[in-house]
Design a protein around this motif. Sequence first.
Motif, PDB file in Angstrom:
ATOM      1  N   HIS A  49      -0.468 -52.511   3.535  1.00 56.89           N
ATOM      2  CA  HIS A  49      -0.825 -53.671   2.716  1.00 56.89           C
ATOM      3  C   HIS A  49      -1.030 -53.241   1.261  1.00 56.89           C
ATOM      4  O   HIS A  49      -1.699 -52.264   0.989  1.00 56.89           O
ATOM      5  CB  HIS A  49      -2.095 -54.320   3.266  1.00 56.89           C
ATOM      6  CG  HIS A  49      -2.532 -55.533   2.528  1.00 56.89           C
ATOM      7  ND1 HIS A  49      -1.749 -56.659   2.403  1.00 56.89           N
ATOM      8  CD2 HIS A  49      -3.678 -55.804   1.858  1.00 56.89           C
ATOM      9  CE1 HIS A  49      -2.401 -57.566   1.701  1.00 56.89           C
ATOM     10  NE2 HIS A  49      -3.577 -57.073   1.349  1.00 56.89           N
TER      11      HIS A  49
ATOM     12  N   CYS B 107      -9.386 -51.649   2.877  1.00 56.54           N
ATOM     13  CA  CYS B 107      -8.222 -52.525   2.943  1.00 56.54           C
ATOM     14  C   CYS B 107      -8.665 -53.890   3.462  1.00 56.54           C
ATOM     15  O   CYS B 107      -9.359 -53.967   4.483  1.00 56.54           O
ATOM     16  CB  CYS B 107      -7.175 -51.918   3.876  1.00 56.54           C
ATOM     17  SG  CYS B 107      -5.776 -53.004   4.202  1.00 56.54           S
TER      18      CYS B 107
ATOM     19  N   ARG C 280      -6.929 -56.054   4.944  1.00 59.27           N
ATOM     20  CA  ARG C 280      -6.237 -56.409   6.182  1.00 59.27           C
ATOM     21  C   ARG C 280      -6.768 -55.635   7.391  1.00 59.27           C
ATOM     22  O   ARG C 280      -7.117 -56.225   8.397  1.00 59.27           O
ATOM     23  CB  ARG C 280      -4.735 -56.170   6.031  1.00 59.27           C
ATOM     24  CG  ARG C 280      -3.963 -56.613   7.263  1.00 59.27           C
ATOM     25  CD  ARG C 280      -2.485 -56.443   7.107  1.00 59.27           C
ATOM     26  NE  ARG C 280      -1.978 -57.425   6.147  1.00 59.27           N
ATOM     27  CZ  ARG C 280      -0.793 -57.345   5.583  1.00 59.27           C
ATOM     28  NH1 ARG C 280      -0.004 -56.332   5.840  1.00 59.27           N
ATOM     29  NH2 ARG C 280      -0.405 -58.262   4.728  1.00 59.27           N
ATOM     30  N   CYS C 281      -6.847 -54.294   7.295  1.00 57.06           N
ATOM     31  CA  CYS C 281      -7.227 -53.502   8.470  1.00 57.06           C
ATOM     32  C   CYS C 281      -8.601 -52.840   8.338  1.00 57.06           C
ATOM     33  O   CYS C 281      -9.050 -52.179   9.268  1.00 57.06           O
ATOM     34  CB  CYS C 281      -6.163 -52.445   8.773  1.00 57.06           C
ATOM     35  SG  CYS C 281      -6.089 -51.098   7.570  1.00 57.06           S
ATOM     36  N   ARG C 282      -9.247 -52.960   7.178  1.00 56.74           N
ATOM     37  CA  ARG C 282     -10.601 -52.473   6.912  1.00 56.74           C
ATOM     38  C   ARG C 282     -10.733 -50.950   6.866  1.00 56.74           C
ATOM     39  O   ARG C 282     -11.824 -50.427   6.896  1.00 56.74           O
ATOM     40  CB  ARG C 282     -11.617 -53.024   7.935  1.00 56.74           C
ATOM     41  CG  ARG C 282     -11.623 -54.536   8.080  1.00 56.74           C
ATOM     42  CD  ARG C 282     -11.920 -55.294   6.834  1.00 56.74           C
ATOM     43  NE  ARG C 282     -13.232 -54.939   6.302  1.00 56.74           N
ATOM     44  CZ  ARG C 282     -13.582 -55.100   5.043  1.00 56.74           C
ATOM     45  NH1 ARG C 282     -12.743 -55.600   4.178  1.00 56.74           N
ATOM     46  NH2 ARG C 282     -14.769 -54.761   4.623  1.00 56.74           N
TER      47      ARG C 282
ATOM     48  N   CYS D 236      -1.773 -49.560   7.221  1.00 59.32           N
ATOM     49  CA  CYS D 236      -1.077 -50.829   7.512  1.00 59.32           C
ATOM     50  C   CYS D 236      -0.028 -51.165   6.454  1.00 59.32           C
ATOM     51  O   CYS D 236       0.783 -52.063   6.645  1.00 59.32           O
ATOM     52  CB  CYS D 236      -2.065 -51.976   7.668  1.00 59.32           C
ATOM     53  SG  CYS D 236      -2.837 -52.529   6.130  1.00 59.32           S
TER      54      CYS D 236
ATOM     55  N   CYS E 227      -2.649 -49.501   1.299  1.00 55.05           N
ATOM     56  CA  CYS E 227      -3.295 -48.940   2.487  1.00 55.05           C
ATOM     57  C   CYS E 227      -2.318 -47.966   3.143  1.00 55.05           C
ATOM     58  O   CYS E 227      -1.138 -48.279   3.316  1.00 55.05           O
ATOM     59  CB  CYS E 227      -3.669 -50.053   3.461  1.00 55.05           C
ATOM     60  SG  CYS E 227      -4.394 -49.439   4.984  1.00 55.05           S
TER      61      CYS E 227
END
Length: 164
Positions: free
Chosen positions: A42, A6, A8-10, A40, A37
């Motif tokens: 996303h 992701c 955004r949050c990996r 999160c 994701c």
Amino acid sequence: MPQRRCPRCRTTKLRLAPFRSRVDRLLEVLALYPVRCQLCGHRFRAWLGRYRKSQRRNYERVPVRCPAWFRLEREPEAQQPEHGTIANLSIRGCLIRTGRRLPLGTPVSLEFQPSPSTFPITIDCAIVRSHARAGLGLRFVNLLRSEERRIRRLVDLHLYNAPL
């Protein structure tokens, strides 16, 4: 091929998302699919290389077993809470095992305790979205950010890293 993450949050906990627009359908030709994701929420597009069918749910539900209490949203102080057990959970909803049948669209407030050593998680508003055998499918509508973080941690513990 490297494992997808992701942006955004990996995390690597991703799932195919449903197509929402014509652009999604057009990009399908290039093997770019919508992905969501699981932690999160996303939504983004990723190159997958081959066609895969999208699942019905946007978020994977993980099996849990937590005691839960819920009340109808109207006049919550006037009624006794109903008891149930949360059978599966995602960051946007859950299945609660209970003998009580409620009409679809009924708003409820929900509280559940993930473990005996923690404080309960409170969802201010959830909507009945489905009926299952001896249970109700709920979608979370209104919850505090701190409670959402606690649910994400709980889901993260149970959710496996599934390659797309």
